[in-house]
Design a protein around this motif. Structure first.
Motif, mmCIF file in Angstrom:
data_model
loop_
_atom_site.group_PDB
_atom_site.id
_atom_site.type_symbol
_atom_site.label_atom_id
_atom_site.label_comp_id
_atom_site.label_asym_id
_atom_site.label_seq_id
_atom_site.Cartn_x
_atom_site.Cartn_y
_atom_site.Cartn_z
ATOM 1 N N GLU A 5 0.818 -1.123 -0.138
ATOM 2 C CA GLU A 5 -0.135 -0.091 -0.097
ATOM 3 C C GLU A 5 0.798 1.315 0.139
ATOM 4 O O GLU A 5 1.678 1.483 0.852
ATOM 5 C CB GLU A 5 -0.968 0.030 1.129
ATOM 6 C CG GLU A 5 -1.673 1.149 1.235
ATOM 7 C CD GLU A 5 -3.206 0.860 2.138
ATOM 8 O OE1 GLU A 5 -2.861 0.228 3.161
ATOM 9 O OE2 GLU A 5 -4.306 1.539 1.774
ATOM 10 N N THR A 7 0.481 5.258 -0.098
ATOM 11 C CA THR A 7 0.000 6.733 -0.028
ATOM 12 C C THR A 7 0.434 7.961 -0.051
ATOM 13 O O THR A 7 1.455 8.165 0.826
ATOM 14 C CB THR A 7 -0.997 6.333 1.330
ATOM 15 O OG1 THR A 7 -0.128 5.967 2.328
ATOM 16 C CG2 THR A 7 -2.201 5.470 1.211
ATOM 17 N N GLY A 8 0.107 8.814 -1.040
ATOM 18 C CA GLY A 8 0.584 9.959 -1.014
ATOM 19 C C GLY A 8 2.152 10.107 -0.972
ATOM 20 O O GLY A 8 2.770 10.954 -0.503
ATOM 21 N N ASN A 25 -0.346 7.151 -5.310
ATOM 22 C CA ASN A 25 -1.315 6.183 -4.486
ATOM 23 C C ASN A 25 -1.502 4.762 -5.192
ATOM 24 O O ASN A 25 -2.055 4.782 -6.286
ATOM 25 C CB ASN A 25 -2.517 6.887 -4.288
ATOM 26 C CG ASN A 25 -2.372 8.091 -3.613
ATOM 27 O OD1 ASN A 25 -2.038 8.093 -2.264
ATOM 28 N ND2 ASN A 25 -2.449 9.279 -4.135
ATOM 29 N N GLN A 27 -2.463 0.431 -4.422
ATOM 30 C CA GLN A 27 -2.530 -0.901 -3.572
ATOM 31 C C GLN A 27 -2.508 -1.899 -4.495
ATOM 32 O O GLN A 27 -2.832 -2.067 -5.688
ATOM 33 C CB GLN A 27 -4.092 -0.828 -3.230
ATOM 34 C CG GLN A 27 -4.222 0.045 -2.003
ATOM 35 C CD GLN A 27 -5.645 -0.291 -1.366
ATOM 36 O OE1 GLN A 27 -6.552 -0.957 -1.997
ATOM 37 N NE2 GLN A 27 -5.988 0.219 -0.001
ATOM 38 N N GLY A 65 4.851 11.015 2.509
ATOM 39 C CA GLY A 65 3.624 9.631 2.290
ATOM 40 C C GLY A 65 4.248 8.433 2.928
ATOM 41 O O GLY A 65 5.245 8.525 3.615
#
Lengths: 289, 262
Positions: A5, A7-8, A25, A27, A65
């Motif tokens: 994962e 994120t940012g 971003n 997943q 992030g």
């Protein structure tokens, strides 16, 4: 289950004011086979280092992030803690040989020794990956007597023996001849049946189209396309990001102009799709004639 | 097969525990430079090393390396000390304005003999020991893997550098670079060879460190070894014996000098 994962994520290399990766971003599900494509300098290799847990700890750049691999945040764990959990295969096969061991067999054992695996457990695991990578007959050879393709298979074997749930491959065939590339592709393809999460950067789009579950296109450090191979590799935007179409896709695109490929039929990304499409057109034309 | 300076083989010297050879080399070097009788201390370890190398069947390669490496150095030493040595009194020959002195020649000879002996005793270790075996043996002594890699990396770097120099030289020659010829031509060719060598070496070092990291080199786990390099009690005794002899020589020489016997 989500294996990776992001994120940012924005990442700057030391002394650089331009981010190598920008607002990523992402997943990735466990067992997914993800191909990352993009022009040179798009950020593919940096993404590989991020997804292997080597950035940010091993590099002095600035990372914004968060990245979580197998529930481990890369900010809170050293690369040593990711060893055995994430494998990384690089472009240059020679640089991946430790040079600290005498034979192919011992070279594959090196990673197991580092992770404290019991010596009694090692031979079986090593023999298994040497068979998988077709190196079993070369087990007693010095790694330096191997060809480029064989060395890259050795690099792969050295990673696979650790049985990591995630394997990241950064253009593993970039320095190999066609035969060496085919051998490496064949081994990677076998991983699709093992539930290993694979992230690979590769310029051979034909192979990606046949193998990957998902393709991510990067441009100037950002994700610009993300989806299944048919969606990404036939996108009208692809060329604007410096990525060439597959020859099948290109042929169908050109044919569309002359009405030789129906506009409602999706563009092909494999030889089979291409043959099917052109056969359909041919039969329509014959039926119409 | 050769890897850098290592020559593969199955002689008794090859089978010896690498630390035994390492201790021999270090003891020999200590005696060469710190032994009591400077000529005997300089010659004897070298002769013993060459005899050992000869019994292992790798003396010829070692001697070739010694000649290749030391000939230019020896020539320079003889010229500098022979003609310009500050201790020169006994004149052997006059060459125009230059005077060849005996004391300078003797001093240069001593340095050359010491260098030959040092190289011979070092080659005893590196020509008969795979760098990986030396590293593994050092690990078996209980040293940390990182420290051992740091100590062994010069041995590992040699073959890499040799391969890279060959590749770069071929590439530059194919673009018309003259790497043969007179001294000036060779000096001119140096920069186009050295610059890519240094830059590519830096890139390779980064890649190598990444490859080591993902293989758990710094993993916080106790390390194991697939195989153990066999060591014997006899060799342990031999190692301590060599250390004791070297220390005795050094202490004796120190005592002699302190009491004005030199």
């Amino acid at each position: 289950m989500v294996m990776i994962e992001v994120t940012g994520l924005t990442y700057y290399y030391p002394l650089s004011h331009t981010p190598a990766l920008k607002e990523i971003n992402l997943q990735i599900e466990a067992g997914q086979f993800v191909a990352v494509i993009g022009a040179n300098g798009a950020g593919k290799s940096t993404l590989c280092l991020v997804l292997s847990g080597l950035i940010p700890t091993l590099f002095n750049g600035r990372m914004l992030g968060n990245v979580t691999i197998n529930s481990m945040n890369t900010r809170n764990h050293t690369p040593g803690e990711f060893a055995g959990r994430v494998g990384l295969v690089l472009q240059n096969p020679t640089n991946q040989i430790s040079e600290m061991r005498y034979t192919v067999f011992e070279e594959v054992a090196f990673g197991l020794e580092n992770l404290g695996v019991s010596p009694s457990e090692m031979p079986e695991r090593i023999e298994h990956v040497l068979r998988l990578t077709g190196l079993i007959d070369l087990r007693d050879r010095s790694p330096f007597t191997l060809s480029g393709g064989q060395r890259q298979r050795l690099a792969l074997a050295s990673m696979l023996v650790l049985d990591p749930p995630v394997l990241v491959l950064d253009e593993p065939t970039a320095m190999l001849d066609p035969q060496g590339s085919r051998e490496v592709f064949h081994i990677i393809q076998t991983l699709t049946t093992k539930n290993t999460t694979v992230v690979i950067t590769e310029h051979n789009l034909e192979w990606i189209a046949q193998t990957a579950d998902r393709v991510i296109a990067l441009n100037k450090g950002s994700i610009v396309l993300d989806g299944n191979p048919e969606f990404v590799l036939t996108s009208p935007l692809l060329e604007t990001f410096g990525i060439d179409y597959l020859r099948y896709t290109q042929a169908a695109r050109e044919s569309q102009i002359y009405g030789l490929w129906p506009s409602q039929t999706p563009l092909p990304v494999t030889l089979e799709q291409s043959v099917l499409g052109f056969n359909r057109v041919s039969s329509i034309k014959k039926g119409g004639g | 097969m050769t890897l850098g300076l290592y020559t593969a083989g199955d002689s008794w010297l090859h089978r010896l525990f690498p630390i035994t050879k390492l201790i021999f080399s270090l003891s020999a070097i200590a005696i060469i430079f710190g032994g009591p009788n400077k000529w005997l201390s300089a010659i004897l370890p070298g002769v013993i090393s060459i005899l050992i190398l000869w019994s292992a069947g790798i003396a010829w390669r070692a001697l070739k390396l010694i000649v290749q490496l030391l000939t230019p150095i020896a020539v320079i030493l003889f010229i500098v000390h022979g003609f310009f040595g500050p201790a020169n009194h006994q004149i052997l020959m006059r060459l125009g304005p230059f005077v060849l002195g005996q004391e300078g020649l003797m001093y240069a000879s001593l340095i050359v003999v010491r260098l030959v002996s040092t190289l011979a005793s070092s080659l005893l270790l590196v020509t008969s020991t795979h760098p990986g075996s030396l590293i593994q043996a050092l690990e078996q002594t209980g040293l940390s893997r990182k420290l051992v890699y740091l100590l062994g990396s010069p041995l590992l770097l040699l073959p890499q550098m040799a391969r890279r120099i060959q590749t770069i030289r071929s590439a530059q020659q194919s673009r018309g670079l003259e790497t043969q010829g007179n001294l000036l031509q060779r000096i001119k060719a140096l920069f186009p060879l050295v610059a890519p060598l240094v830059f590519s070496a830096l890139v390779d070092v980064e890649e190598r460190s990444l490859a080591l990291e993902v293989r758990g080199f710094s993993a916080p786990t106790p390390k194991t070894n697939l195989t153990e390099i066999p060591d014997t009690t006899k060799q342990q005794v031999l190692r301590w014996g060599m250390i004791v002899i070297a220390v005795c020589f050094l202490v004796f020489e120190f005592w002699r000098k302190r009491n004005g016997y030199d």
